[in-house]
Design an enzyme around this catalytic site. Structure first.
Site, mmCIF file in Angstrom:
data_model
loop_
_atom_site.group_PDB
_atom_site.id
_atom_site.type_symbol
_atom_site.label_atom_id
_atom_site.label_comp_id
_atom_site.label_asym_id
_atom_site.label_seq_id
_atom_site.Cartn_x
_atom_site.Cartn_y
_atom_site.Cartn_z
ATOM 1 N N TYR B 109 44.362 -27.776 21.707
ATOM 2 C CA TYR B 109 43.760 -26.564 21.313
ATOM 3 C C TYR B 109 43.374 -26.318 19.692
ATOM 4 C CZ TYR B 109 42.061 -21.789 20.812
ATOM 5 O OH TYR B 109 41.494 -20.470 20.438
ATOM 6 N N GLU B 197 35.459 -22.490 19.200
ATOM 7 C CA GLU B 197 36.866 -22.758 19.882
ATOM 8 C C GLU B 197 36.578 -24.082 20.651
ATOM 9 O OE1 GLU B 197 39.648 -20.129 22.579
ATOM 10 O OE2 GLU B 197 37.996 -20.692 23.647
#
Lengths: 290, 389
Positions: B109, B197
Site C-alpha cells: 500500500y 493512493e
C-alpha cells in the site's frame, strides 16, 4: 478587556482597492476601527476614502506603524499576501479569503515557523472586540461588549451564537472566526489559552464542525488547562461521510472527524456540549449561573 | 475532484510512474480491439466508477482470452455496482478499463495525503497491499510506515529510500521503488492532489515495481491552476445532476434523502440547520450554502434547484445576514417564484443585516410564507415540521 484586538489596534487592509476589500474596510471604519493603511501593488500613493494606499506591506508598516493586517486578496495571490505580512513583522494577520489551495497554505505555515506573527483564518469572518474594533466581515450591530469569548470554525453560525448571547443580555469579550479550511493559522487551543489568561473573559463558547481533530485536541486542552466554563456545539451531526459540507475542511474521512466523536471527547473534558444550535445561548446562561 | 483509475494511470505514466498497459473502453464493440492491442492471454476487466471497493463488489475480474473478456465485460458494463462507498443503490458502470494481467509477487500500500494536525503531507506505506488502510491502521498500526514531508522542501530522496527499505524491497527493486515514490510525490505536489493512493503497488515475478491501482483526488481550490486538464478529466455522469447545476451558480449544494429543503447562507449555519431539522424528527432534503457572493440571480437559481427536487415537501429558509443581506435573499425568492410554481409550504427565518427590510419585501410580495416569531431557530424547525406534517 479582550484578546488580540482592541481600540488601539491599527489596521492595514491588503487588497483595499478591490470591491470586497473596499466595502469591508469602510464597514470596519464605520464601526470605529482604526483602518490606517491599505495595500494594493501598483496603487501606491493613491487613497481609498481618506486611507493612504501603499504598494507593499513593508511601506505601510514603516509609514503608519500598523500592527494588524486584514487580507481580502483573491485566492491565487492570498498565500503570498500572508507571507508578505509575516515578512513585514505584522503581529496579527487576519485572512478572509476563501479558496486558497491547501498546498499553498502548507507552505505558508512552514514559512511562519519561528516567526512572531499570528494568523487567523483563512476562509473566516475575522475578529471583533465589541465596541472597540471590528476587523472582518461580521455584522457589528449584533454584538455587545461583555465577558464571553467566542471561537468558531464557521461564519454565519458564529453570528447565530452571538445573537443568542446578545438577546439574553450577555456580552462578548472577543469573537473569533478561525476559518473553515483544513489548514488554518490559529486553532481552538491557541485561542482557548488566550481566553483563559484574559481576566475579563468569564466563559468561552467554542463552535466546531466535522472534519479533522482540532476539537478533540481542544477538549484535551480544556481538560488539562481551563478553569473557565466552556460551552460547545458541533455542526454536521447529520452530515453524510465522505462529503465536503461547504467548507473545505468539513468532511468525515476514513470514519474520522465525525460530530459524535468530537462531542464525546468534549463532553468527557467537561465542556457543556449542546446538541441543538438553538441552545447555545441558554447553555451559556446556565454555565455562568446567571 | 475525483477522477477515474484509467485517467489517473495515464497521468501517472506521464509523470514517470510505471503502470500496467491498459485500454479504456466505453462500448462493448471496443473489447476486441483492446484485447488484441494488449496482446496478452490474461487480461483484467475493471469497472470505472468514482468509488472504492470495486473488486469486492464484483466490478473487477481476471479473464482468459477474448471470449471470456467479451462475456465478463458484457456483465460489468452497465451493471449497478454496489460497494461500501456507493450507497445501497450502487452506481451504473459506464466505462471499463481492460488491462494486461500481471504476475504479482508481492502487494503493498502507498498513499499520500495531507496530515491536518501536523500541517504537512504524509506518506503512508504498508506491506498489507490490497487492504483498506483504515483497517490496517485499526488492526495492525505497527505495519504502517509514515514519512512526514516538509512542504517547502518536498520529499527528499533519503526519505523515499527509507520507505523502500522499510517495505522490504531488495536489490534493484529498491531503486525502482525509490524512483516511483519520488515521482508520485512530484505528481501529488505538481497536480495539486488532496490524495494519491496506490493500492496495491506491486512487485512482479520478474522484479518490476508498478502501480496496479490508482486513486487520485484533486484539491478543488486549485482548479484555477489546472483549468483545461481538470475540465477534460471531470466525469459529469458521476455527479448528481442538481449538484452540477448548483455549482454553475457558485452554490454549494448536496442532495440528501429527506423531505425538508434547506436554503441557508454559510456552511456552518447550513450544517447546523440540517442538524436541528433532524433533531426535530424529520430529514433534510439537501445541504445548501448560498455563499458569500450571492446575488439575486444565484439566490433565485438556488430556490429553483431546491423546488425542483420532487422529494421536497417543505422548505426552510434560514438566513443570518452578513455579507449576504436578507433583502437580497427575499428578492431572489421573488425572482424564483416567477420561474417555478411554489407548491410546498415555506418557512422563512431572517436575522442580521437587513432582516427587517427583507421581511417587509416578503410581506408586500404576497408570497405565502410562514415567518418565524422573533426569529428563533427552534421555532423555525417547529414550524417547518408542522408545515410538513
Amino acid at each position: 478587556m479582550s484578546i488580540l484586538v482592541n481600540k488601539d489596534s491599527k489596521i492595514v487592509v491588503q487588497g483595499i482597492t478591490g470591491s470586497q476589500g473596499m466595502y469591508h474596510a469602510q464597514q470596519c471604519v464605520a464601526y470605529g476601527t482604526q483602518v490606517v493603511a491599505g495595500v494594493t501593488p501598483g496603487k501606491g500613493g493613491t487613497k481609498m476614502d481618506e486611507i493612504p494606499v501603499f504598494n507593499t506591506v513593508d511601506e505601510a508598516v514603516n509609514a503608519t506603524g500598523v500592527n494588524v493586517s486584514l487580507i481580502f486578496v483573491p485566492p491565487p495571490f492570498a498565500a503570498d499576501a500572508i507571507m508578505e505580512a509575516v515578512d513585514a513583522r505584522i503581529a496579527l494577520i487576519i485572512c478572509i479569503t476563501e479558496g486558497i489551495p491547501i498546498l499553498d497554505m502548507l507552505k505558508v505555515k512552514a514559512f511562519m515557523k519561528g516567526k512572531n506573527s499570528r494568523l487567523i483564518g483563512p476562509n473566516c469572518p475575522g475578529i471583533i472586540t465589541p465596541d472597540e474594533a471590528k476587523i472582518g466581515i461580521m455584522p457589528g450591530f449584533i454584538h455587545k461588549a461583555g465577558s464571553v469569548g467566542v471561537i468558531s470554525r464557521s461564519g454565519t453560525l458564529t453570528y447565530e451564537a452571538v445573537f443568542q448571547l446578545t438577546e439574553r443580555g450577555i456580552g462578548q469579550s472577543t469573537c473569533i472566526g478561525i476559518g473553515g479550511d483544513p489548514i488554518i493559522g490559529s486553532k481552538f487551543i491557541d485561542l482557548l489559552a488566550l481566553f483563559e489568561a484574559d481576566p475579563d473573559t468569564e466563559a468561552v463558547v467554542m463552535i466546531g464542525e466535522i472534519g479533522g481533530s482540532a476539537e478533540e485536541e481542544a477538549a484535551q486542552f480544556v481538560s488539562d488547562h481551563m478553569t473557565k466554563p466552556v460551552i460547545g456545539f458541533i455542526a454536521g451531526q447529520s452530515a453524510p461521510p465522505g462529503r465536503r459540507m461547504g467548507h473545505a475542511g468539513a468532511i468525515i474521512e476514513g470514519g474520522k472527524g465525525s460530530a459524535a466523536e468530537k462531542m464525546a471527547a468534549m463532553t468527557k473534558a467537561g465542556i457543556h456540549v449542546v446538541k441543538s444550535p438553538a441552545d447555545i445561548g441558554k447553555a451559556v446562561v446556565e454555565a455562568l449561573g446567571k | 475532484m475525483k477522477i477515474h483509475e484509467y485517467q489517473a494511470k495515464a497521468l501517472l505514466k506521464e509523470a514517470g510512474v510505471q503502470v500496467p498497459r491498459g485500454v479504456p473502453i466505453f462500448d462493448l464493440d471496443q473489447v476486441e480491439g483492446a484485447v488484441s492491442e494488449l496482446g496478452a492471454g490474461t487480461v483484467v476487466v475493471k469497472a470505472q466508477i468514482h468509488a472504492g471497493g470495486r473488486g469486492k463488489g464484483g466490478g473487477v475480474k481476471v479473464v482468459n482470452g477474448l471470449d471470456e473478456a467479451k462475456k465478463i465485460a458484457g456483465e460489468i458494463l452497465g451493471m449497478q455496482l454496489i460497494t461500501h462507498q456507493t450507497g445501497p443503490e450502487g452506481k451504473e458502470v459506464k466505462r471499463l478499463l481492460i488491462e494486461e494481467g500481471m504476475d504479482i509477487k508481492k502487494e503493498y500500500y502507498f498513499g499520500i495525503v495531507v496530515d491536518r494536525a501536523r500541517e504537512c503531507p504524509v506518506i503512508m506505506a504498508s506491506t498489507e497491499g490490497g487492504m483498506e488502510i483504515e483497517q490496517v491502521a485499526e488492526e495492525t498500526p505497527e505495519k504502517i510506515i509514515k514519512e512526514f514531508i516538509d512542504p517547502a522542501l518536498g520529499l527528499r530522496p533519503f526519505q523515499a529510500m527509507k520507505i523502500a527499505y522499510g517495505l522490504g524491497f531488495e536489490g534493484k527493486a529498491v531503486r525502482q521503488a525509490t524512483a516511483m515514490f519520488m515521482n508520485l510525490y512530484k505528481f501529488f505536489e505538481g497536480q495539486d492532489c488532496s490524495m494519491v493512493e496506490i493500492n496495491p503497488l506491486i512487485e512482479t515475478g520478474d522484479g518490476r515495481v508498478l502501480a496496479l491501482d490508482a486513486k487520485v483526488d484533486f484539491d478543488d481550490n486549485a482548479f484555477y491552476r489546472h483549468k483545461n486538464v481538470w475540465t477534460e478529466l471531470r466525469d459529469l455522469e458521476e455527479e448528481e445532476p442538481l449538484e452540477i447545476e448548483a455549482s454553475k451558480y457558485g452554490l454549494s449544494y448536496i442532495k440528501l434523502d429527506g423531505n425538508v429543503g434547506c436554503m441557508v447562507n454559510g456552511a456552518g449555519l447550513a450544517m447546523a440547520t440540517l442538524d436541528i431539522i433532524k433533531l426535530s424528527g424529520v430529514e433534510p432534503a439537501n445541504f445548501l450554502d448560498v455563499g458569500g457572493s450571492a446575488n439575486t440571480e444565484s439566490v433565485a437559481q438556488a430556490f429553483r434547484i431546491i423546488f425542483s427536487d420532487p422529494n421536497v415537501k417543505a422548505v426552510l429558509v434560514n438566513i443570518f445576514g452578513g455579507i449576504v443581506r436578507c433583502d437580497r435573499i427575499v428578492n431572489g425568492l421573488i425572482e424564483a417564484t416567477k420561474m417555478v410554481d411554489v407548491k410546498v409550504p415555506l418557512v422563512v427565518r431572517l436575522k442580521g443585516a437587513n432582516a427587517k427590510e427583507g421581511l417587509k419585501i416578503l410581506e408586500e410580495s404576497g408570497i405565502d410564507a410562514t415567518v418565524t416569531a422573533r426569529g428563533g431557530l427552534t421555532d423555525a424547525a417547529v414550524k417547518v415540521v408542522a408545515a410538513f406534517k
